[in-house]
Design an enzyme around this catalytic site. Structure first.
Site, mmCIF file in Angstrom:
data_model
loop_
_atom_site.group_PDB
_atom_site.id
_atom_site.type_symbol
_atom_site.label_atom_id
_atom_site.label_comp_id
_atom_site.label_asym_id
_atom_site.label_seq_id
_atom_site.Cartn_x
_atom_site.Cartn_y
_atom_site.Cartn_z
ATOM 1 C CD GLU A 290 -1.377 -0.729 3.566
ATOM 2 O OE1 GLU A 290 -2.499 -1.165 3.293
ATOM 3 O OE2 GLU A 290 -0.989 -0.473 4.708
ATOM 4 N NE ARG A 293 7.489 9.328 1.849
ATOM 5 C CZ ARG A 293 7.335 10.192 2.857
ATOM 6 N NH1 ARG A 293 7.476 11.471 2.635
ATOM 7 N NH2 ARG A 293 7.052 9.766 4.081
ATOM 8 C CB CYS A 361 2.877 34.171 13.897
ATOM 9 S SG CYS A 361 3.546 35.298 15.082
ATOM 10 C CE1 TYR A 391 1.364 10.350 4.302
ATOM 11 C CE2 TYR A 391 3.375 10.111 3.035
ATOM 12 C CZ TYR A 391 2.276 9.554 3.650
ATOM 13 O OH TYR A 391 2.072 8.194 3.606
HETATM 14 C C1 LIG Z 1 -0.213 1.383 7.380
HETATM 15 C C2 LIG Z 1 0.396 2.252 6.364
HETATM 16 N N1 LIG Z 1 0.331 1.882 5.079
HETATM 17 C C3 LIG Z 1 0.836 2.651 4.095
HETATM 18 C C4 LIG Z 1 1.463 3.848 4.377
HETATM 19 C C5 LIG Z 1 2.009 4.639 3.235
HETATM 20 O O1 LIG Z 1 3.345 4.860 3.370
HETATM 21 P P1 LIG Z 1 4.166 5.584 2.221
HETATM 22 O O2 LIG Z 1 3.495 6.844 1.906
HETATM 23 O O3 LIG Z 1 5.501 5.781 2.834
HETATM 24 O O4 LIG Z 1 4.209 4.650 1.074
HETATM 25 C C6 LIG Z 1 1.580 4.267 5.702
HETATM 26 C C7 LIG Z 1 2.323 5.487 6.066
HETATM 27 O O5 LIG Z 1 3.447 5.422 6.508
HETATM 28 C C8 LIG Z 1 1.021 3.452 6.731
HETATM 29 O O6 LIG Z 1 1.072 3.830 7.995
HETATM 30 N N1 LIG Z 2 3.392 11.982 7.159
HETATM 31 C C1 LIG Z 2 4.690 11.403 7.024
HETATM 32 C C2 LIG Z 2 4.716 9.955 6.804
HETATM 33 C C3 LIG Z 2 3.919 9.181 7.760
HETATM 34 C C4 LIG Z 2 3.055 8.285 6.996
HETATM 35 C C5 LIG Z 2 1.982 7.609 7.769
HETATM 36 N N2 LIG Z 2 2.389 6.482 8.593
HETATM 37 C C6 LIG Z 2 5.543 12.169 6.067
HETATM 38 O O1 LIG Z 2 5.205 13.235 5.668
HETATM 39 O O2 LIG Z 2 6.590 11.778 5.697
#
Ligand SMILES: Cc1ncc(COP(=O)(O)O)c(C=O)c1O
Ligand SMILES: N[C@@H](CCCC[NH3+])C(=O)O
EC number: 4.1.1.20
Length: 436
Positions: A290, A293, A361, A391
């Site tokens: 899954e 990013r 700010c 993100y």
């Molecule tokens: C359970 C789970 N699956 C998938 C992802 C997607 O991760 P990424 O965006 O690093 O592929 C995350 C985020 O870290 C997650 O917590």
């Molecule tokens: N939000 C994070 C990653 C965490 C994904 C969710 N487990 C980021 O910007 O890199």
């Protein structure tokens, strides 16, 4: 600044994405603006699908919606035949409203609320990924009430500490996520799930963290999981059909980042799983991932307008932009690093070190702590920050009553609004003036 996908310097000397000149985009949609390269998202998904295939077992790719989600994005995910991973009632509701097939949805979360589980069971989603023991009681009770059986995976923490930022690791002996592989009562938990009248136990899920470059960590995790599947079959006679390896595949943000092409990482995972399946002969049927990013990260670029340039007495040069941590909190949160350029000066090599700072700010309202922009950068210039597809919009906020920027998808010379820009009235929509 590295350019991805359809991004290039066009005949006018401007950055263009999806065949659309970013100077024109800004005239039409204003700044700050998130721009998503639709073709890059689509070709990345195609590459993943091609690489993540096996003749020995079924494979599924679920897009992790937390990276970037809107109803339009969900339609794109559907058109590409992917599953969808959601992590809250809000994401689940968005998928429902977008008409996404619920039998391709997977629900995550370390503290799923009763109403979220109810919604999931009601909609008939594919799997709930059980994060801890307390949740089993809730799922059983809700399924009994509704008279519906629910398929689940158990999120296993294999104790692999991947090399990534501390805040985005999700495995290790003290992680808030999942059930540890080293927990004494893991057999009991699995037996309970397997014997449950209301739960269909399908297998294991693991996700060790995000923005991971070394594929060896995924292989270590697979190794641990398969050893455990073997043990489970031998000692309890329970056969696990499905393993979901989560996401976490790292992408390029700044000079020095050297991620392996995603198709190589996925092929490695397939080859290793096939070897495990041959070695242990456990009757394993399905491997899922899954990614979030790695599907949308490089496809996003944020455009800002420069409003001021400040030389401090301490020798630091700030370039001020009209957004900041409200549209990209990753630098403040994880010391993330980005690259930037001025959209009509991308070939200008006479650069200097700058700090790209937002207008909020907070001293920590920085997008790039140490970046490079042309010495000729001036007020009114448009700055592009790359790799903001994941993100950024999803972690945006209204801090300082900032309005969330619009998101536009660009492809074949056309720009389409995926999310409208918030307005001043949106900011006060839910406010009430109460009796003093
Ligand atoms: C359970 C789970 N699956 C998938 C992802 C997607 O991760 P990424 O965006 O690093 O592929 C995350 C985020 O870290 C997650 O917590
Ligand atoms: N939000 C994070 C990653 C965490 C994904 C969710 N487990 C980021 O910007 O890199």
């Amino acid at each position: 600044m590295k350019l991805f996908g359809t991004s290039k310097v066009n005949e006018n000397g401007n950055l263009s994405i999806g065949g659309v000149d970013t100077v024109e985009l800004v005239k039409e949609f204003k700044t700050p603006l998130y721009v998503m390269d639709q073709e890059l998202i689509e070709t990345t998904i195609d590459k993943m699908k091609e690489a993540f295939k096996s003749t020995r077992f079924n494979t599924r790719i679920a897009y992790a919606g937390k990276a970037f989600l809107s109803t339009g994005m969900i339609k794109l995910v559907e058109s590409k035949g992917l599953d969808l991973d959601v992590v809250s009632g809000g994401e689940l509701y968005t998928a429902h409203k977008a008409g996404f097939p619920m039998n391709k949805v997977h629900l995550h979360g370390n503290n799923k609320l009763v109403n979220e589980i109810e919604m999931a069971v009601e909609f008939g989603i594919d799997t709930i990924v059980v994060d801890n023991e307390d949740e089993i009681d809730k799922i059983e009770r809700i399924c009994r009430e509704k008279g519906k059986k629910q398929a689940v995976l158990v999120r296993i923490d294999p104790g692999i500490e991947a090399h990534t930022h501390h805040y985005i690791k999700t495995s290790g002996l003290t992680s808030k996520f999942g059930i540890s592989l080293f927990q004494d009562n893991l057999f009991d938990i699995i037996k309970r799930l397997n014997d449950s009248e209301w739960i269909e136990f399908k297998g294991f899920h693991t996700h060790i963290g995000s923005q991971i470059f070394q594929s060896a960590f995924f292989i270590f995790a697979l190794d641990e999981i398969f050893k455990y599947l073997d043990k489970l079959k031998k000692e309890l006679g329970i056969v696990v059909h499905t393993v979901n390896m989560g996401g976490g595949f790292g992408v390029y943000y700044k000079e020095g980042d050297d991620p392996k092409p995603i198709e190589e990482v996925l092929s490695e995972i397939i080859t290793y799983t096939e070897a495990m399946e041959i070695k242990y002969q456990i009757g394993f049927k399905e491997l899922c991932i899954e990614p979030g990013r790695s599907i949308v990260g490089n496809a996003g670029t944020t455009l800002y307008e420069v409003g001021g340039i400040k030389e401090t007495v301490g020798g630091k040069t700030y370039v001020f932009i009209d957004g900041g941590m409200s549209d990209n909190i990753r630098t403040a949160l994880y010391q993330a690093e980005y690259e930037a350029g001025v959209v009509n000066k991308l070939n200008d090599t006479d650069v200097r070190e700058i700090t790209l700072a937002g207008k909020l700010c907070e001293s920590g309202d920085i997008i790039i702590e140490k970046g490079k922009l042309p010495k000729a950068t001036e007020i009114g210039d448009i700055v592009a920050v790359t790799t903001t597809g994941a993100y950024c919009y999803t972690m945006s906020s209204n801090y300082n009553r900032m309005m969330r920027p619009a998101v536009v998808f660009v492809k074949d010379g056309k720009a389409k609004v995926a999310v409208k820009r918030e307005t001043l009235d949106d900011l006060i929509r839910n406010d009430e003036i109460f009796d003093l």
